[in-house]
Scaffold this motif. Structure first.
Motif, mmCIF file in Angstrom:
data_model
loop_
_atom_site.group_PDB
_atom_site.id
_atom_site.type_symbol
_atom_site.label_atom_id
_atom_site.label_comp_id
_atom_site.label_asym_id
_atom_site.label_seq_id
_atom_site.Cartn_x
_atom_site.Cartn_y
_atom_site.Cartn_z
ATOM 1 N N PRO A 184 0.820 -1.223 0.000
ATOM 2 C CA PRO A 184 0.000 0.000 0.000
ATOM 3 C C PRO A 184 0.849 1.267 0.000
ATOM 4 O O PRO A 184 0.546 2.213 -0.695
ATOM 5 C CB PRO A 184 -0.803 -0.129 1.300
ATOM 6 C CG PRO A 184 -0.821 -1.591 1.605
ATOM 7 C CD PRO A 184 0.486 -2.117 1.115
ATOM 8 N N VAL A 185 1.922 1.258 0.806
ATOM 9 C CA VAL A 185 2.837 2.393 0.865
ATOM 10 C C VAL A 185 4.257 1.843 0.827
ATOM 11 O O VAL A 185 4.671 1.140 1.751
ATOM 12 C CB VAL A 185 2.653 3.224 2.159
ATOM 13 C CG1 VAL A 185 3.649 4.378 2.190
ATOM 14 C CG2 VAL A 185 1.226 3.737 2.265
ATOM 15 N N PRO A 186 5.032 2.100 -0.232
ATOM 16 C CA PRO A 186 6.407 1.582 -0.285
ATOM 17 C C PRO A 186 7.246 2.083 0.883
ATOM 18 O O PRO A 186 7.126 3.231 1.308
ATOM 19 C CB PRO A 186 6.933 2.136 -1.616
ATOM 20 C CG PRO A 186 5.713 2.383 -2.439
ATOM 21 C CD PRO A 186 4.672 2.816 -1.459
ATOM 22 N N ASN A 187 8.047 1.223 1.436
ATOM 23 C CA ASN A 187 8.993 1.577 2.490
ATOM 24 C C ASN A 187 10.205 0.686 2.311
ATOM 25 O O ASN A 187 10.209 -0.181 1.432
ATOM 26 C CB ASN A 187 8.356 1.432 3.879
ATOM 27 C CG ASN A 187 7.975 0.011 4.199
ATOM 28 O OD1 ASN A 187 8.837 -0.853 4.305
ATOM 29 N ND2 ASN A 187 6.689 -0.259 4.352
ATOM 30 N N PRO A 188 11.283 0.867 3.081
ATOM 31 C CA PRO A 188 12.508 0.113 2.830
ATOM 32 C C PRO A 188 12.312 -1.388 2.682
ATOM 33 O O PRO A 188 12.988 -2.025 1.870
ATOM 34 C CB PRO A 188 13.376 0.443 4.044
ATOM 35 C CG PRO A 188 12.996 1.838 4.386
ATOM 36 C CD PRO A 188 11.509 1.898 4.137
ATOM 37 N N MET A 189 11.393 -1.984 3.441
ATOM 38 C CA MET A 189 11.215 -3.429 3.350
ATOM 39 C C MET A 189 10.569 -3.850 2.038
ATOM 40 O O MET A 189 10.654 -5.021 1.645
ATOM 41 C CB MET A 189 10.380 -3.929 4.528
ATOM 42 C CG MET A 189 11.059 -3.762 5.890
ATOM 43 S SD MET A 189 12.768 -4.343 5.948
ATOM 44 C CE MET A 189 12.542 -6.070 5.576
#
Length: 560
Positions: free
Chosen positions: A146-151
């Motif tokens: 839903p929301v890109p993040n480092p993982m």
């Protein structure tokens, strides 16, 4: 499922980490029984690198299930590296005397990376997006966040991770086979490769736009979070690994890449949205600290609880948080259990009295905590045993229950404190409040409400089938099977709540302590009073009804 889309250890859960045991066993065996330590040397380094590359996951709850296995690629690379280690002969790649640093190795690695890894990744990535079957069965999983993040960078299928092993592995293996490898090269490249992949997904623009304006060539050498973020919005552009030059050569560069990056950087200093509600939490024990995303930044500056000489330091931290929230424009700040300890600051009254002009409302949330506990007591119960009976919550619970015609055995050694509470009850209900001084007074009572920590020996006075409801921090030990225990008073938030990224102490996902939810209800209702000090018994039903109206629900097993 499509071939190579699932992981072979996908159903093993945390048992998959036992696959690392083979590497650890090789290290121990070589050191104990072999003269040649080269394999042990490399197996140990593989374990160290894998340990460094595993990162703490601080994610939205909606994404946690998808990302729980985002370290699978690290395990895969460890297995491949160990296989190469075992198949290799005692040459430079297996020689434990490999140098710590080799400048030629760095040059060779960069050349291989730019001429092989970058174009190979670009070609594969673009091909997967242009092939509907490959994208649907393999790469769409990566774009499901839903929301890109480092993982998100590591959220990939088995086939994608195998390709990535080739992309990341060839420069390292090539450098070592050419005799210019080094320890620092192996560690540095592995860590930097991970860092740059995570950088593209981090949603935090760390590069200044002035840097790219001063040195325009950098635009084609290193990508930015904005650059890669555009790929997730417009999946027909920006396919590169780390170097946008390959998107330029392949005519897939998004024309907004640098203007948008500049716009985001310039907007970084603009005022952001101020939260309406803040819950001022704290660590309780080692396990709770591990669940708290803030602990690593503040642990060293936090005084210890319950030590008399630390009282002022603790209150200074709480006061500073309240004043900062007031300055920012926060509407309600709610205090977690120990932050509102009666002996510490009178349930928050210290701060309200010291700063009478506060705009932020200070809330201890104990009214909803009392409501949750009381609504968990079955309507047909005629007697309860109450410990911590003269505390803020104990007082409110006793006064409420006696009005329901419930006999309350209040454990306290202070006759004066008991009598003060008894006098607050209506005259016709005062006889329902009974002072007791020993636990054996409750040996026939099967409903215990615990506000003071109980040892197993003290619990043993309860008859078989007793149910323990508690509001003591930390919670009591569950040591008998013929007893039932509630968790700390808590409520389940509505499913559409956003921004809840961690589990709260012992609570399940989407569940928070009642005092936390009490502050939230205070904000949603728009109440203008501070909720500090003694609990207003007249407000218990009012707060409970407001909580239910806003979609919160009770977890008490007694009412199930």
């Amino acid at each position: 499922m499509a071939t190579l889309s699932a992981w072979p250890w996908g159903n093993y859960g945390n048992l998959k980490y036992l696959l690392y045991a083979a590497l650890a066993a090789q290290v121990v065996y070589s050191l104990a029984y072999q003269e040649d330590y080269s394999r042990a040397f490399w197996c140990l380094n593989i374990l160290i690198i894998c340990g460094q590359r595993n990162r703490t996951r601080l994610l939205e709850l909606l994404q946690q299930h998808a990302f729980l296995d985002s370290d699978n690629y690290i395990l895969l690379q460890a297995i491949i590296a160990s296989m190469i280690c075992y198949m290799s002969t005692p040459s430079m790649i297996m020689n434990s005397t490999i140098p710590l640093w080799n400048t030629k190795g760095l040059i060779v690695l960069l050349v291989i990376h730019v001429t092989f890894s970058e174009p190979l990744y670009y070609f594969l990535h673009r091909s997967v997006h242009r092939n509907n079957y490959l994208f649907t069965h393999y790469h769409s999983f990566h774009h499901s966040s839903p929301v890109p993040n480092p993982m998100t960078a590591n959220n990939a299928t088995l086939l994608e991770s195998l390709f990535l092993c080739v992309v990341a592995g060839v420069p390292l293996i090539g450098s070592c086979l050419l005799g210019v490898g080094s320890i620092s090269l192996i560690y540095g490249y592995a860590i930097m490769f991970d860092f740059l992949r995570c950088l593209g997904q981090c949603n935090v623009e760390i590069f200044s736009h002035k840097l790219f304006e001063s040195l325009p060539i950098l635009r084609y050498v290193i990508y930015t979070p904005t650059y890669h973020g555009l790929h997730h919005e417009n999946m027909g552009t920006n396919f590169c690994l780390f170097m946008p030059i390959f998107d330029v050569l392949g005519n897939t560069l998004n024309p907004n890449s640098w203007e948008l990056q500049k716009k985001i950087r310039l907007a970084a200093g603009e005022p952001k949205r101020v939260p309406e509600f803040v819950f001022l939490a704290h660590g309780i024990d080692i396990m709770s600290a591990m669940h708290s995303p803030f602990v690593f930044r503040s642990f060293a500056s936090m005084p210890y609880y319950f030590l008399p000489f630390a009282k002022q330091g603790i209150n200074n931290h709480i006061e500073a948080a309240i004043l900062r929230a007031d300055k920012l424009g926060v509407r309600v700040i709610s205090l977690a259990a120990l932050n509102k300890n009666e002996a510490l600051n009178g349930g928050g009254t210290l701060f309200v009295n010291k700063h009478p002009d506060l705009r932020v409302r200070v809330v201890h949330g104990n009214t909803l905590t009392a409501a949750v506990i009381l609504n968990g007591v079955p309507k047909d119960v005629k007697e309860v045993f109450l410990t911590g009976a003269t505390s803020k919550l104990g007082r409110a619970i006793a006064l409420y229950l006696c009005r329901r015609g419930v006999r309350v055995l209040m454990l306290t050694l202070s006759a004066e404190r008991f009598q003060n509470i008894q006098k607050e009850a209506p005259a016709e209900f005062q006889n329902y409040l009974v002072q007791v001084t020993k636990y054996n007074s409750a040996q026939h009572c099967k409903t215990w409400i615990v506000g003071k920590w109980l040892t197993p020996r003290e619990q043993s006075w309860a008859p078989a089938g007793t149910h323990f409801t508690q509001f003591v921090v930390p919670p009591i030990l569950k040591f008998r099977r013929n007893y039932t225990y509630d968790e700390l008073a808590a409520v389940r938030l509505p499913k559409d709540v956003q921004g809840l990224g961690t589990c709260e102490y012992t609570m399940d996902r989407g569940v928070v302590h009642a005092c936390h939810a009490g502050g939230l209800v205070h904000m949603l209702e728009g109440w203008e009073h501070h909720e500090v000090g003694a609990v207003d018994v007249e407000h218990i039903d009012l707060v409970w009804e407001a909580a239910m109206r806003h979609g919160l629900s009770s977890l008490s097993s007694l009412t199930d």
